[in-house]
Scaffold this motif. Structure first.
Motif, mmCIF file in Angstrom:
data_model
loop_
_atom_site.group_PDB
_atom_site.id
_atom_site.type_symbol
_atom_site.label_atom_id
_atom_site.label_comp_id
_atom_site.label_asym_id
_atom_site.label_seq_id
_atom_site.Cartn_x
_atom_site.Cartn_y
_atom_site.Cartn_z
ATOM 1 N N ASN A 1 -21.117 -1.225 26.442
ATOM 2 C CA ASN A 1 -20.616 -1.325 25.073
ATOM 3 C C ASN A 1 -21.720 -1.199 24.030
ATOM 4 O OD1 ASN A 1 -17.854 -1.720 25.805
ATOM 5 N ND2 ASN A 1 -18.336 -3.826 26.351
ATOM 6 N N THR B 1 -17.088 6.864 20.544
ATOM 7 C CA THR B 1 -16.517 6.863 19.219
ATOM 8 C C THR B 1 -17.468 6.221 18.216
ATOM 9 O OG1 THR B 1 -15.454 4.695 19.401
ATOM 10 C CG2 THR B 1 -14.242 6.592 20.276
ATOM 11 N N LEU C 1 -16.859 3.623 16.482
ATOM 12 C CA LEU C 1 -16.836 2.183 16.679
ATOM 13 C C LEU C 1 -17.697 1.762 17.861
ATOM 14 C CD1 LEU C 1 -13.036 1.528 16.056
ATOM 15 C CD2 LEU C 1 -14.928 1.070 14.496
ATOM 16 N N ASP C 2 -17.845 2.639 18.856
ATOM 17 C CA ASP C 2 -18.719 2.357 19.991
ATOM 18 C C ASP C 2 -20.179 2.285 19.561
ATOM 19 O OD1 ASP C 2 -16.951 2.264 22.254
ATOM 20 O OD2 ASP C 2 -16.665 4.413 22.031
ATOM 21 N N SER D 1 -10.244 5.388 18.204
ATOM 22 C CA SER D 1 -10.531 3.995 18.513
ATOM 23 C C SER D 1 -11.529 3.890 19.657
ATOM 24 C CB SER D 1 -9.233 3.280 18.885
ATOM 25 O OG SER D 1 -9.478 1.934 19.186
ATOM 26 N N ASN D 2 -11.967 2.684 19.897
ATOM 27 C CA ASN D 2 -12.867 2.395 21.009
ATOM 28 C C ASN D 2 -12.197 2.715 22.341
ATOM 29 O OD1 ASN D 2 -13.727 0.258 23.168
ATOM 30 N ND2 ASN D 2 -15.442 0.376 21.757
ATOM 31 N N GLU D 3 -12.989 3.139 23.305
ATOM 32 C CA GLU D 3 -12.441 3.561 24.601
ATOM 33 C C GLU D 3 -11.816 2.394 25.361
ATOM 34 O OE1 GLU D 3 -13.793 6.563 28.242
ATOM 35 O OE2 GLU D 3 -15.207 5.990 26.667
ATOM 36 N N TYR E 1 -11.553 -6.757 23.208
ATOM 37 C CA TYR E 1 -12.011 -5.729 22.276
ATOM 38 C C TYR E 1 -11.959 -6.335 20.895
ATOM 39 C CZ TYR E 1 -12.469 -1.955 19.116
ATOM 40 O OH TYR E 1 -12.936 -1.195 18.085
ATOM 41 N N ASP F 1 -13.023 -5.955 16.531
ATOM 42 C CA ASP F 1 -13.397 -5.071 15.420
ATOM 43 C C ASP F 1 -13.337 -5.891 14.151
ATOM 44 O OD1 ASP F 1 -14.064 -2.826 13.990
ATOM 45 O OD2 ASP F 1 -11.989 -2.198 13.703
#
Length: 508
Positions: free
Chosen positions: A58, A118, A120-121, A347-349, A503, A505
């Motif tokens: 991550n 992404t 976000l990643d 979005s995040n994976e 997860y 955010d």
């Protein structure tokens, strides 16, 4: 004088391998994560190893930055045959410029055309790797300034053309470093973004003119190439307000402190809202994705030097935003108003991994305020998945902390629209649909909330009751959190204690 050439090449090769290994590990991790139960018994050692792997996958900067630091200085940085300290000063500078290649690679995926990771990643690692690079560059300059000051030749050295360019780079990086490490970045983000954009461009271009030995090949070409790719990505993803496919606000509905926006834009509207649709041809709307809007046209300098505004998508034609008296941009959301679309960002994976899991799961969605816009598309997809399952439906819980009770009507309207949608509605008998609508209407009429402004949501309350534990042993446990940093911190502590998957955010 040329001792740092081989060092720069070695770091470049190592970081190339580093990124390849990271890519492979991420793909393996998310593939096997879909089949591994989160309720497996783990020893303390296994839990620590799992946490270490999670942090690596991550892109946790608190793991990756020390790791990059160790690699950088272990890879022949020190050579006891070299006695001139200026060689090490130059090695520090070359290291900062070589790492810029890795840092730019992290921000290329800020579009739906790139799928390595992404936005976000990568954003947190990008931020802290940028700080590390700025520290190295500033340290390089300080070392030479002190050396020349002690030798009494500072003024003479600084006014040599090549060194004067280095002085300009030093001033730019020092200012950027100072505002990055203070509250200025948050309180004056537009100014920070302007300095960041100009500083990044200046550092990459001016270093090519300043460096001795040169860095033009291959590092200057690569870094400049990445900048060009980022510009092309921004152009490709843009939908101008006065173009053929603008982002146009069609409907605005007020809910307390929130606004529900419906819009038209063919590029996004054509995405299939049913993410689990097995048809491989249509592009899917990934739950948790967001778009960015800008007040300026792509031909205006402000488009490139002022930040865009992110909004999480509820669906391929809906979004929610918070009424904010301090944000003038939010006030432009009025019916028939065209806006400039910067791009769509997936979005995040982890979210995709969770949705694709075939094993039965219990998903607890924890959110605060406008973070509900992140929760609703995930909730919709989970409900659609449940409708398609013959048995063993997933358990879904939504916890939403709000300050204005009128905000809650968004959930009511969302569920009502979902009942009428093709994905859910076609699978519900008419009499069931009417019963559900009646219940929702009754709920609307008797809606009561007792919300205290200073009370925080207790995240540990989402844990199953003791009598439910044996029943939940057959489930994978997921926690999805979107809200203020305090809420996310509580969620992470809870997840660490329970071995759930998380997860998170931030809405800040």
């Amino acid at each position: 004088h040329y001792a740092n050439l081989s060092y720069g090449t070695l770091i470049f090769e190592i970081m190339g391998v580093y990124l390849i290994v990271l890519f492979i590990f991420r793909k393996i991790y998310y593939y096997f994560n879909m089949f591994r139960s989160s309720t497996e018994k783990n020893s303390k050692l296994n839990l620590k190893l799992k946490k270490l792997i999670d942090n690596f996958i991550n892109l946790n900067p608190y793991l990756h930055i020390p790791l990059i630091l160790i690699i950088s200085f272990a890879a022949k940085f020190f050579d006891f045959e070299i006695t001139k300290m200026s060689v090490y000063y130059k090695k520090i500078a070359r290291l900062s410029y070589v790492l810029t290649f890795t840092n730019l690679f992290l921000v290329i995926p800020r579009s739906n055309y790139f799928i390595f990771m992404t936005y976000l990643d990568s954003i947190r690692l990008h931020v802290w790797l940028s700080v590390f690079i700025l520290l190295l560059s500033t340290l390089h300059s300080f070392c030479f300034i002190i050396k020349w000051l002690i030798s009494g030749i500072l003024i003479k050295k600084l006014f040599k053309p090549q060194n004067f360019i280095g002085l300009i780079i030093f001033v730019i990086t020092f200012i950027l470093l100072a505002i990055s490490l203070t509250d200025y970045r948050r309180s004056h983000y537009e100014n920070f973004y302007l300095i960041h954009q100009l500083g990044m461009l200046s550092f990459i271009i001016l270093t090519i003119l300043h460096a001795d030995p040169h860095v033009f090949t291959p590092f200057g070409i690569l870094n400049t190439g990445f900048l060009i790719v980022m510009v092309i990505n921004k152009i490709i993803n843009n939908s101008a307000a006065d173009g053929d496919d603008p982002f146009v606000v069609k409907e605005v509905k007020d809910y307390g402190s929130l606004k529900f926006i419906k819009f038209t834009n063919n590029k996004i509207n054509n995405l299939d809202n049913d993410y689990m649709n097995e048809d491989p041809l249509p592009l899917k709307f990934v739950p948790g994705s967001h778009l960015r809007l800008h007040e300026s046209n792509i031909l205006n300098w402000k488009y490139w030097l002022k930040p865009s505004h992110p909004y999480t998508l509820v669906s391929s034609n809906e979004l929610i935003l918070k009424k904010n008296e301090f944000s003038n941009f939010n006030n432009v959301f009025k019916p028939n108003t065209p806006l400039n679309l910067v791009g769509l960002f997936n979005s995040n994976e982890s979210i995709e991994c969770m949705l694709k899991e075939t094993e039965r799961k219990r998903v607890s969605i924890v959110t605060g305020g406008s973070g509900i816009s992140f929760a609703l598309p995930i909730l919709r997809t989970l409900l659609i998945i449940n409708q398609k399952k013959d048995k063993d439906a997933d358990l879904i819980s939504l916890y939403w902390s709000i300050r204005n009770f009128e905000d809650a009507f968004i959930i009511v309207d969302f569920l009502e629209n979902l009942i009428d949608s093709e994905a859910i509605g076609d699978q519900i008998k008419e009499e069931q649909k009417e019963i559900l609508k009646t219940q929702l209407n009754q709920y609307k009429g008797s809606l009561e909330f007792d919300i205290e402004y200073n009370n925080r949501f207790v995240v540990s309350s989402i844990a199953p009751e003791e009598e439910f534990v044996s029943y939940s042993a057959d489930f994978k446990e997921w926690v999805i959190c979107c809200g203020p940093s305090v809420m996310i911190s509580d969620c992470k502590q809870f997840v660490d204690a329970t071995n759930y998957k998380i997860y998170s955010d931030s809405v800040n």
